[in-house]
Scaffold this motif. Structure first.
Motif, PDB file in Angstrom:
ATOM      1  N   GLU A 230      92.781  81.554  36.316  1.00 35.72           N
ATOM      2  CA  GLU A 230      92.528  80.842  35.364  1.00 35.72           C
ATOM      3  C   GLU A 230      91.808  81.313  34.646  1.00 35.72           C
ATOM      4  O   GLU A 230      91.381  81.691  32.852  1.00 35.72           O
ATOM      5  N   LYS A 231      90.274  81.586  34.319  1.00 37.24           N
ATOM      6  CA  LYS A 231      89.240  81.679  34.175  1.00 37.24           C
ATOM      7  C   LYS A 231      88.068  81.955  34.713  1.00 37.24           C
ATOM      8  O   LYS A 231      88.240  81.731  36.097  1.00 37.24           O
ATOM      9  N   VAL A 232      86.892  83.033  34.344  1.00 37.34           N
ATOM     10  CA  VAL A 232      85.383  83.511  34.696  1.00 37.34           C
ATOM     11  C   VAL A 232      84.477  82.296  34.179  1.00 37.34           C
ATOM     12  O   VAL A 232      84.809  82.239  33.330  1.00 37.34           O
ATOM     13  N   HIS A 233      84.161  81.181  35.487  1.00 38.89           N
ATOM     14  CA  HIS A 233      83.949  80.259  34.693  1.00 38.89           C
ATOM     15  C   HIS A 233      82.241  80.955  34.983  1.00 38.89           C
ATOM     16  O   HIS A 233      81.495  80.510  33.322  1.00 38.89           O
ATOM     17  N   ASN A 234      81.396  82.022  35.673  1.00 35.18           N
ATOM     18  CA  ASN A 234      80.351  82.071  35.634  1.00 35.18           C
ATOM     19  C   ASN A 234      80.392  83.498  36.307  1.00 35.18           C
ATOM     20  O   ASN A 234      80.919  84.160  37.325  1.00 35.18           O
ATOM     21  N   ILE A 235      79.270  84.683  36.032  1.00 34.82           N
ATOM     22  CA  ILE A 235      79.387  86.071  36.862  1.00 34.82           C
ATOM     23  C   ILE A 235      77.603  86.112  36.342  1.00 34.82           C
ATOM     24  O   ILE A 235      77.130  86.291  35.807  1.00 34.82           O
ATOM     25  N   GLN A 236      77.165  87.200  37.832  1.00 36.14           N
ATOM     26  CA  GLN A 236      76.049  87.768  37.546  1.00 36.14           C
ATOM     27  C   GLN A 236      75.947  89.176  38.169  1.00 36.14           C
ATOM     28  O   GLN A 236      76.992  89.239  38.982  1.00 36.14           O
ATOM     29  N   VAL A 246      77.717  91.615  42.040  1.00 35.66           N
ATOM     30  CA  VAL A 246      78.086  90.570  41.442  1.00 35.66           C
ATOM     31  C   VAL A 246      78.668  89.243  42.541  1.00 35.66           C
ATOM     32  O   VAL A 246      79.147  89.770  43.432  1.00 35.66           O
ATOM     33  N   ASP A 247      78.077  88.852  41.432  1.00 39.07           N
ATOM     34  CA  ASP A 247      78.233  87.280  42.103  1.00 39.07           C
ATOM     35  C   ASP A 247      79.024  86.499  40.693  1.00 39.07           C
ATOM     36  O   ASP A 247      78.857  86.314  39.999  1.00 39.07           O
ATOM     37  N   ILE A 248      80.141  86.463  41.735  1.00 39.14           N
ATOM     38  CA  ILE A 248      81.426  85.326  40.098  1.00 39.14           C
ATOM     39  C   ILE A 248      81.522  84.420  40.916  1.00 39.14           C
ATOM     40  O   ILE A 248      82.241  84.446  41.904  1.00 39.14           O
ATOM     41  N   ILE A 249      82.165  83.500  39.334  1.00 40.92           N
ATOM     42  CA  ILE A 249      82.608  81.881  40.553  1.00 40.92           C
ATOM     43  C   ILE A 249      83.780  82.173  38.965  1.00 40.92           C
ATOM     44  O   ILE A 249      83.793  82.484  38.081  1.00 40.92           O
ATOM     45  N   THR A 277      82.938 100.762  40.158  1.00 41.54           N
ATOM     46  CA  THR A 277      82.621 100.825  41.959  1.00 41.54           C
ATOM     47  C   THR A 277      81.597  99.869  41.713  1.00 41.54           C
ATOM     48  O   THR A 277      80.263 100.160  42.458  1.00 41.54           O
ATOM     49  N   VAL A 278      81.679  98.610  41.694  1.00 36.19           N
ATOM     50  CA  VAL A 278      81.248  97.452  42.609  1.00 36.19           C
ATOM     51  C   VAL A 278      80.440  98.368  44.026  1.00 36.19           C
ATOM     52  O   VAL A 278      81.662  97.494  44.665  1.00 36.19           O
ATOM     53  N   TYR A 279      79.680  97.871  43.921  1.00 35.19           N
ATOM     54  CA  TYR A 279      79.405  98.064  45.866  1.00 35.19           C
ATOM     55  C   TYR A 279      79.625  96.651  45.961  1.00 35.19           C
ATOM     56  O   TYR A 279      80.632  96.614  47.428  1.00 35.19           O
ATOM     57  N   ASP A 280      79.069  95.127  46.086  1.00 35.23           N
ATOM     58  CA  ASP A 280      79.490  94.273  46.376  1.00 35.23           C
ATOM     59  C   ASP A 280      80.017  93.744  45.624  1.00 35.23           C
ATOM     60  O   ASP A 280      78.816  92.663  44.750  1.00 35.23           O
ATOM     61  N   THR A 281      80.716  92.574  45.602  1.00 36.33           N
ATOM     62  CA  THR A 281      80.996  91.452  44.909  1.00 36.33           C
ATOM     63  C   THR A 281      80.886  90.007  45.676  1.00 36.33           C
ATOM     64  O   THR A 281      82.073  90.174  46.847  1.00 36.33           O
ATOM     65  N   ASP A 282      79.719  89.228  45.623  1.00 33.12           N
ATOM     66  CA  ASP A 282      80.434  88.023  46.029  1.00 33.12           C
ATOM     67  C   ASP A 282      81.245  86.597  44.714  1.00 33.12           C
ATOM     68  O   ASP A 282      80.709  86.509  44.408  1.00 33.12           O
ATOM     69  N   VAL A 283      82.232  85.993  46.082  1.00 37.99           N
ATOM     70  CA  VAL A 283      83.447  85.565  44.855  1.00 37.99           C
ATOM     71  C   VAL A 283      83.642  84.140  44.902  1.00 37.99           C
ATOM     72  O   VAL A 283      83.684  84.182  46.708  1.00 37.99           O
ATOM     73  N   HIS A 284      83.034  83.038  44.175  1.00 38.06           N
ATOM     74  CA  HIS A 284      83.394  81.493  44.789  1.00 38.06           C
ATOM     75  C   HIS A 284      84.866  81.295  43.843  1.00 38.06           C
ATOM     76  O   HIS A 284      84.769  81.539  42.602  1.00 38.06           O
ATOM     77  N   VAL A 285      85.605  80.473  44.807  1.00 38.49           N
ATOM     78  CA  VAL A 285      86.733  79.606  43.798  1.00 38.49           C
ATOM     79  C   VAL A 285      86.133  78.346  43.752  1.00 38.49           C
ATOM     80  O   VAL A 285      85.892  77.838  44.418  1.00 38.49           O
ATOM     81  N   GLU A 286      86.826  78.067  42.474  1.00 28.03           N
ATOM     82  CA  GLU A 286      86.945  76.314  42.021  1.00 28.03           C
ATOM     83  C   GLU A 286      88.223  76.076  41.627  1.00 28.03           C
ATOM     84  O   GLU A 286      88.709  76.940  40.735  1.00 28.03           O
ATOM     85  N   PRO A 287      88.305  74.811  41.126  1.00 18.89           N
ATOM     86  CA  PRO A 287      89.621  74.357  41.091  1.00 18.89           C
ATOM     87  C   PRO A 287      89.611  74.173  39.102  1.00 18.89           C
ATOM     88  O   PRO A 287      88.614  73.964  38.987  1.00 18.89           O
ATOM     89  N   TRP A 288      90.642  74.669  39.126  1.00 18.46           N
ATOM     90  CA  TRP A 288      90.614  75.081  36.920  1.00 18.46           C
ATOM     91  C   TRP A 288      90.572  73.293  37.009  1.00 18.46           C
ATOM     92  O   TRP A 288      91.861  72.579  36.990  1.00 18.46           O
ATOM     93  N   ASP A 289      89.772  73.206  35.829  1.00 20.23           N
ATOM     94  CA  ASP A 289      89.824  71.489  35.589  1.00 20.23           C
ATOM     95  C   ASP A 289      89.575  72.189  33.655  1.00 20.23           C
ATOM     96  O   ASP A 289      89.028  72.070  33.138  1.00 20.23           O
ATOM     97  N   VAL A 290      90.499  71.400  32.850  1.00 19.87           N
ATOM     98  CA  VAL A 290      90.902  72.712  31.500  1.00 19.87           C
ATOM     99  C   VAL A 290      90.061  70.838  30.863  1.00 19.87           C
ATOM    100  O   VAL A 290      89.532  71.459  29.447  1.00 19.87           O
ATOM    101  N   ASP A 291      89.600  69.958  31.377  1.00 20.41           N
ATOM    102  CA  ASP A 291      88.868  69.011  30.430  1.00 20.41           C
ATOM    103  C   ASP A 291      87.318  69.717  30.523  1.00 20.41           C
ATOM    104  O   ASP A 291      86.250  68.924  30.072  1.00 20.41           O
TER     105      ASP A 291
END
Length: 304
Positions: A230-236, A246-249, A277-291
């Motif tokens: 739905e959306k990328v909340h945060n990325i580093q 890469v760390d991504i929520i 060619t990103v070597y390692d990605t840590d993906v964190h999943v959160e529920p989409w909140d439109v509000d």
């Protein structure tokens, strides 16, 4: 993993090639510069001597970076390459300052040099060799994505232009404009300082976990094209040598099962690895909140 270690070995061979050329040219320029009484040629040779030291430091860093992860370095030793690059920039800063100091001293004491015309050929030969090595190493660095080899290649390109400037200076000095020799020696010192500054700032940026915002924007745009995201909340992002971490929520449908969300994280990891060619990605999943309304900077620091 083995491919990345192999790339470090390939980068090391490129640096060794540059170092051998620097050893030959530094000796040639210093000897001929003394015989021809050319401050510019000697300064150019001094620049090549710093290049030898820089190459040795880079080689050590590349070899250290190949060490596997251990108890105290669980992410590996990749940053050794960047640390070596940082150290060489400090040596270059000292050398550039020394060259400028010597040139100013000679100008203030009224020393005028008219270098022998045969020293011209040294500058021309040096420029040809340096340009060939630059194109070879720049192409290789781009292929294996080696920041340290690319830095060496750029320094080699600067050396080529410096050698061309040295040749022009020798011609001018033989046309009764001897002070130009010291002036160009100062310019060479300035060029050394400029190159050192760029290498210093780039390596310091990487060591402090700085990361290119434009790349992060590209990652976000690509990930948000995945239908289930739905959306990328945060990325580093951060780098360890040539490796990108890469760390991504991401926000996904709240009704999605754990299995389904896991498949989405695999898609994100595969996309970033394949396209960027990103070597390692840590993906964190959160529920989409439109509000959801993100906190403003002043709220983040409010202490609540």
């Amino acid at each position: 993993m083995q491919e990345r270690y192999q790339n470090l070995r390939i980068a090391e061979k490129g640096v060794i090639l540059s170092m051998l050329a620097y050893i030959f040219l530094a000796a040639l320029k210093v000897i001929v510069g003394q015989l021809a009484d050319s401050a510019t040629l000697i300064a150019d040779g001094a620049n090549n001597i710093t290049d030898i030291l820089s190459s040795l430091a880079i080689i050590y860093g590349l070899r250290l970076a190949r060490r596997p992860p251990d108890e105290h370095h669980q992410y590996g030793h990749w940053k050794a390459e960047t640390i070596a690059t940082f150290a060489t920039s400090l040596v270059m800063l000292a050398t550039g300052g020394s060259v400028i100091y010597s040139s100013i001293k000679q100008m203030l004491t009224g020393q005028e040099n008219t270098p022998g015309i045969y020293s011209l050929f040294v500058g021309i030969i040096s420029a040809i060799i340096m340009l060939w090595i630059y194109f070879h190493n720049a192409r290789l660095a781009k292929k294996i994505k080696s920041a340290s080899l690319l830095a060496i290649a750029k320094d080699t390109r600067n050396d080529a232009w410096t050698s061309i400037g040295t040749s022009l200076t020798i011609i001018a000095a033989n046309f009764k404009l001897p002070q130009i020799d010291n002036l160009v020696a100062m310019l060479i010192g300035g060029l050394i300082l400029k190159t050192a500054y760029h290498i210093l700032s780039d390596s310091a940026f990487a060591l402090s976990d700085g990361f290119d915002d434009d790349l992060l924007d590209q990652y976000i745009a690509a990930v948000e094209k995945i239908p289930q995201v739905e959306k990328v909340h945060n990325i580093q992002g951060r780098t360890y040598g040539a490796n990108i971490y890469v760390d991504i929520i991401i926000w996904v449908d709240p009704q999605m099962t754990v299995r389904e969300s896991h498949h989405v994280t695999e898609k994100v990891e595969s996309l970033l690895r394949r396209k960027f060619t990103v070597y390692d990605t840590d993906v964190h999943v959160e529920p989409w909140d439109v509000d959801y309304e993100p906190l403003q900077p002043n709220e983040l620091n409010s202490g609540y």
